[in-house]
Design a protein around this motif. Structure first.
Motif, mmCIF file in Angstrom:
data_model
loop_
_atom_site.group_PDB
_atom_site.id
_atom_site.type_symbol
_atom_site.label_atom_id
_atom_site.label_comp_id
_atom_site.label_asym_id
_atom_site.label_seq_id
_atom_site.Cartn_x
_atom_site.Cartn_y
_atom_site.Cartn_z
ATOM 1 N N PRO A 140 142.073 66.715 11.437
ATOM 2 C CA PRO A 140 141.185 66.172 10.383
ATOM 3 C C PRO A 140 139.780 66.793 10.487
ATOM 4 C CG PRO A 140 141.443 64.591 12.151
ATOM 5 C CD PRO A 140 142.391 65.700 12.460
ATOM 6 N N THR A 141 139.146 66.949 9.344
ATOM 7 C CA THR A 141 137.781 67.494 9.313
ATOM 8 C C THR A 141 136.756 66.443 8.935
ATOM 9 O OG1 THR A 141 138.090 68.177 7.012
ATOM 10 C CG2 THR A 141 138.611 69.800 8.747
ATOM 11 N N GLU A 142 137.226 65.303 8.342
ATOM 12 C CA GLU A 142 136.291 64.243 7.988
ATOM 13 C C GLU A 142 137.066 62.923 7.883
ATOM 14 O OE1 GLU A 142 134.644 65.272 4.233
ATOM 15 O OE2 GLU A 142 136.569 65.364 3.213
ATOM 16 N N GLY A 143 136.330 61.845 7.725
ATOM 17 C CA GLY A 143 136.961 60.543 7.584
ATOM 18 C C GLY A 143 137.022 59.799 8.905
ATOM 19 N N PRO A 144 137.587 58.614 8.894
ATOM 20 C CA PRO A 144 137.650 57.752 10.094
ATOM 21 C C PRO A 144 138.565 58.313 11.182
ATOM 22 C CG PRO A 144 138.882 56.779 8.285
ATOM 23 C CD PRO A 144 138.155 57.936 7.694
ATOM 24 N N GLU A 145 139.500 59.252 10.804
ATOM 25 C CA GLU A 145 140.407 59.778 11.819
ATOM 26 C C GLU A 145 139.673 60.598 12.884
ATOM 27 O OE1 GLU A 145 143.461 61.964 9.927
ATOM 28 O OE2 GLU A 145 144.337 60.209 8.934
ATOM 29 N N LEU A 146 138.461 61.062 12.544
ATOM 30 C CA LEU A 146 137.706 61.841 13.531
ATOM 31 C C LEU A 146 137.312 60.996 14.730
ATOM 32 C CD1 LEU A 146 135.320 64.041 11.341
ATOM 33 C CD2 LEU A 146 137.209 64.805 12.768
ATOM 34 N N GLU A 147 137.258 59.679 14.534
ATOM 35 C CA GLU A 147 136.813 58.824 15.627
ATOM 36 C C GLU A 147 137.837 58.782 16.776
ATOM 37 O OE1 GLU A 147 135.944 55.061 13.975
ATOM 38 O OE2 GLU A 147 134.268 55.807 12.723
ATOM 39 N N ASN A 148 139.129 58.939 16.462
ATOM 40 C CA ASN A 148 140.143 58.904 17.531
ATOM 41 C C ASN A 148 140.791 60.279 17.730
ATOM 42 O OD1 ASN A 148 141.524 59.034 15.163
ATOM 43 N ND2 ASN A 148 142.893 57.312 15.584
ATOM 44 N N ILE A 149 139.992 61.338 17.560
ATOM 45 C CA ILE A 149 140.504 62.708 17.704
ATOM 46 C C ILE A 149 140.957 62.981 19.133
ATOM 47 C CG2 ILE A 149 138.212 63.682 18.222
ATOM 48 C CD1 ILE A 149 141.002 65.370 16.169
ATOM 49 N N ARG A 150 140.264 62.395 20.127
ATOM 50 C CA ARG A 150 140.657 62.600 21.531
ATOM 51 C C ARG A 150 142.050 62.017 21.780
ATOM 52 N NH1 ARG A 150 138.073 63.764 26.182
ATOM 53 N NH2 ARG A 150 136.063 63.766 25.125
ATOM 54 N N GLU A 151 142.328 60.835 21.213
ATOM 55 C CA GLU A 151 143.637 60.223 21.426
ATOM 56 C C GLU A 151 144.731 61.085 20.795
ATOM 57 O OE1 GLU A 151 143.418 56.339 19.857
ATOM 58 O OE2 GLU A 151 141.959 55.601 21.338
#
Length: 837
Positions: free
Chosen positions: A815-826
């Motif tokens: 993902p490049t934007e949106g709320p999914e960036l918050e759990n990118i590490r997971e």
């Protein structure tokens, strides 16, 4: 110091190897070569030569010697012969047959003066050694040049100018009755081994002393046991020139045997104590010959030097008495010569003359050489007169005070008498004017003349002082001159016995060298070898003289070899003979190299006249020790390690004889796995096929294929042995898996145990495991390229896991934007398989 010109006989085909050996033995400070010298000789000598520029990478260190080039004509043979005839060798023996030529002939004709000189010279040196004679001429020309340029101020003083750089004797070292040992052998066998001085400043300083010290070596081991400078010098000569003269070797062995007798133990200790008191006799006599420094008017020979000469005279008589007291020494060379040639009365006379001349106690107190009363009646008279004058000085001061105004008396310090100045009046100095506060200004008929100024006083002469000068003269100078005459007379009296002193010093050096060898035999448990003309080598319980000092226990081993019998040496060449060659196989670090070196060192020590580290040894006369052991590589040449090995092996093959000992360790290892064994096998086969001319050979190798394919097989001329080891593969500690027993046993051992040695010496476990895998493949005859290309099950599993991770990563829509960036590490952890998803 010796003022002796020493020539070496020409060595046919000697080449750079002979130069290397000579450099190690002589340790020169200056080398002269012609400007047309071969390039390889120049390169060799320039490696250790002193660099006069700081831009050549010398790192601030001085070279071992100064290398100088000169014109080739300086090495001309005919000119050199003429120069040698001009050397004054002292009076010659009268010719019992006097032949007078009928008429005057050419200068070089038969019975001419030049011809007679050449005849006498030919008795001392071999004039057929044309290169040696030419080199001697170059040295004499260089001495003439230095004699002229060293002290230009003495051009008109021929006597003084001729006193430096003299040649008083000529001698020639010959290869006859000498065991030849190459420079490589001297170093690889640790006979000579130097290391840089521990002080970097001493290494790079310009001092004339040695800039290296002897490391652990045979020479260093034995020289440390000598007690005097004379003994160390003689012992070094013996060690660097081992002899094949059996009578001389037996005489040295008998000397050591006599010194080791239990009833001679205390006498030997007394001798060592006496020899420690001796200083370098040639240095002492040089100081005595220099005599007195006339310029400064004081005695230049220090009291310590006179005390050393006196001590030498006393020790000489005591050593003769000690020698005569030795049990079982009758008829043995060195002891007989000391007993016969040392004239006790002569040395008593020398000592008595010195004792009656020098007051050592007063000299120590006054820090100058003082002469005893009674040494010179005239000197005693002058001293008494000087004492009377000194007692007059207070009265002189009173007489001067009576002549001057009373108020000036306080400025008169004292009256004194000084060398070359005579009687003087000391007056306080006026700090403002720099002159004496009183200077005779009120005495119109008595002029006070300034002689000199000191720090706070001015010294004057008046009429009274001048009258005293004329009456007594310059007493201090007359006393000094008379002291000089007395000391010159003492020096002349001692120098009358110079030859006897030097001869005695030489004998004591020989005695000290024998005492050192006896001490080594006692200290290190060495035994007397049996020297024989038979070409055999039979050692029982041999040990390495250096290695046994470094380990808690040393395992001795035997060695039996027999070289070619030649012609007419034995009636039956096969009777009582052993193999001429022994090949050593077996694991690394099992003791092969130490064993080969110890055999060579035992042979070497036996030819120096020393006892040897063994239980019993019979040593046949050996003419050469030729080694192919250590490869001395250097960036100064473009020679590879293999090329250096080939040169060492080639030198041994070309110059070895049936009486030579070859020591060959790992020859051929520097090339391919096919060429190395081929060269090694051919080398040994060539030596074995020499028949009656085959040398004694010790060789070590890891080329097991030579034995597996029958190229080298045990026979009556070839013995094969190895060193026993115990292997325990169940041991946990790699160092405990192999135990070296260091015991020589017959037969071939195809084990190298290189991997176990690597593990025991700290190599990484992964590397050792990989080496074991490759070793197993090689022993199974597998194709390494194919075998090493196969992948193990573990590696397959790891590759599959890596492939899955790669596929998940490629399928991941990052993902490049949106709320999914918050759990990118997971999400990344899921892709990598760290957590489930």
């Amino acid at each position: 110091m010796d003022e002796s010109l020493v020539l070496e006989e020409d060595i046919p085909m000697g080449g750079l190897e002979a130069v290397n050996t000579l450099l190690l033995q002589v340790q020169p400070t200056s080398i002269i070569i012609p400007n047309r010298a071969p390039g390889d000789l120049i390169e060799l000598l320039e490696r250790d030569a002193h660099r006069f520029d700081d831009n050549e990478g010398s790192n601030g260190q001085q070279g071992a010697y100064i290398l100088r080039h000169t014109v080739s004509v300086q090495f001309d043979y005919e000119a050199a012969k003429e120069a040698l005839t001009r050397v004054d060798l002292g009076p010659s023996e009268p010719d019992p047959i006097q032949v007078v030529p009928a008429e005057e002939g050419p200068a070089q004709s038969f019975l001419s003066p030049l011809h007679n000189k050449l005849m006498r010279l030919s008795e001392i040196i071999n004039l057929d050694s044309r290169l040696a004679v030419g080199c001697a001429g170059a040295v004499l020309n260089d001495l003439d040049r230095r004699r002229v340029t060293e002290d230009p101020s003495s051009d008109d003083e021929e006597e003084e100018k001729g006193a430096v750089f003299q040649v008083k004797s000529i001698e020639m070292n010959t290869c006859k009755d000498t065991l030849l040992i190459s420079a490589d052998a001297l170093i690889s066998l640790h006979i000579l081994r130097s290391e840089p001085h521990p002080n970097p400043q001493a290494r790079s300083s310009g001092m004339s002393g040695p800039r290296a010290k002897e490391a652990l070596s045979v020479t260093g081991l034995l020289l440390a046991l000598a007690s005097s400078a004379q003994g160390k010098k003689r012992l070094r000569q013996m060690l660097l020139r081992p002899t094949t003269h059996i009578a001389l070797l037996n005489e040295r062995h008998k000397s050591i045997e006599a010194l080791l007798r239990a009833d001679n133990c205390e006498i030997a200790k007394t001798m060592r104590k006496l020899l420690r008191k001796l200083k370098n006799t040639k240095t002492l006599l040089l100081h005595v010959r220099m005599g007195v420094d006339r310029i400064r008017g004081q005695l230049s020979v220090r009291v310590g030097d006179w005390k050393a000469v006196l001590r030498f005279a006393m020790v000489a008589t005591q050593l003769k008495q000690a020698t005569r007291a030795l049990r079982g020494a009758s008829g043995i060379g060195i002891f007989s010569r000391i007993s016969d040639e040392i004239e006790v009365n002569r040395f008593f006379h020398i000592g008595d003359t010195i004792i009656r001349t020098i007051d050592f106690q007063l000299s120590k107190e006054n820090s100058r050489t003082e002469i005893l009363p009674g040494a010179s009646e005239y000197l005693d008279e002058l001293r008494r007169e000087f004492t009377d004058v000194c007692q007059m000085l207070p009265e002189l001061k009173e007489a001067v005070i009576r002549q001057i105004p009373p108020e000036a008396a306080q400025y008169i310090r004292h009256c004194t008498i000084m060398p070359d100045l005579g009687f003087l009046i000391a007056v306080d100095m006026d700090p403002e004017t720099g002159e004496g506060i009183y200077r005779g200004q009120d005495l119109h008929e008595d002029e006070w003349m300034v002689s000199f100024f000191s720090r706070d006083a001015v010294y004057y002469k008046n009429q009274l002082m001048l009258e005293l000068d004329s009456q007594y003269g310059d007493l201090p100078s007359r006393i000094t001159n008379e002291e000089i005459k007395v000391m010159m007379g003492l020096a002349a009296s001692v120098l009358e016995h110079e030859d006897a002193i030097l001869s005695a010093s030489k004998l004591f050096g020989e005695l000290d060298s024998m005492l050192a060898l006896a001490l080594a035999a006692e200290k290190y448990n060495w035994v007397a070898p049996t020297m024989t003309c038979s070409n055999i080598l039979d050692i029982v319980g041999g040990r390495h003289p250096l290695q046994e000092l470094l380990v808690p226990s040393f395992v001795p081993n035997d060695c039996t070899l027999a070289g070619g019998y030649g012609r007419g040496v034995w009636d039956d060449p096969n009777e009582g003979r052993g193999p001429s060659m022994m090949i050593l196989t077996g694991p690394n670090s099992s003791g092969k190299s130490v064993y080969m070196r110890q055999v060579a060192l035992i042979v070497y020590l036996a030819h120096t006249g020393s006892y040897v580290p063994a239980t019993r040894a019979t040593i046949g006369v050996t003419d050469r020790i030729l080694t192919r052991i250590s490869t001395r590589e250097t960036v100064a040449t473009d020679e590879s390690a293999f090329l250096v090995d080939l040169k060492q092996a080639g030198f041994a093959m070309n110059f070895g004889t049936r009486r030579s000992l070859f020591v060959i360790d790992e020859f051929g290892k520097g090339t391919s796995s096919e060429s190395g064994p081929a060269l090694f096998g051919a080398y040994l086969t060539f030596l074995l096929q020499l028949g009656s001319e085959k040398p004694k050979v010790l060789a070590g190798t890891h080329f097991h294929e030579l034995f597996e394919h029958g190229i080298l097989q045990e026979s009556k001329d070839l013995a094969i042995a190895h060193f026993d080891t115990h292997v325990d593969m169940e041991a946990e500690d790699p160092a405990d898996k192999v135990t070296f027993l260091y015991r020589l046993v017959p037969g071939v051992s195809t084990q190298s145990l290189g991997i176990l040695c690597a593990a025991a010496h700290g190599m990484p476990a992964d590397m050792v495991r990989r080496a074991e895998e490759i070793m197993a493949l090689l022993e199974a005859g597998e194709d390494l390229a194919v075998a090493l290309a196969e992948v193990s099950e573990e590696e397959k599993r790891r590759l599959e896991e890596a492939e899955l991770v790669a596929r998940r990563f490629l399928a991941w829509d990052i993902p490049t934007e949106g709320p999914e960036l918050e759990n990118i590490r997971e999400q990344l952890e899921v892709v990598l398989g760290i957590r489930g998803g």
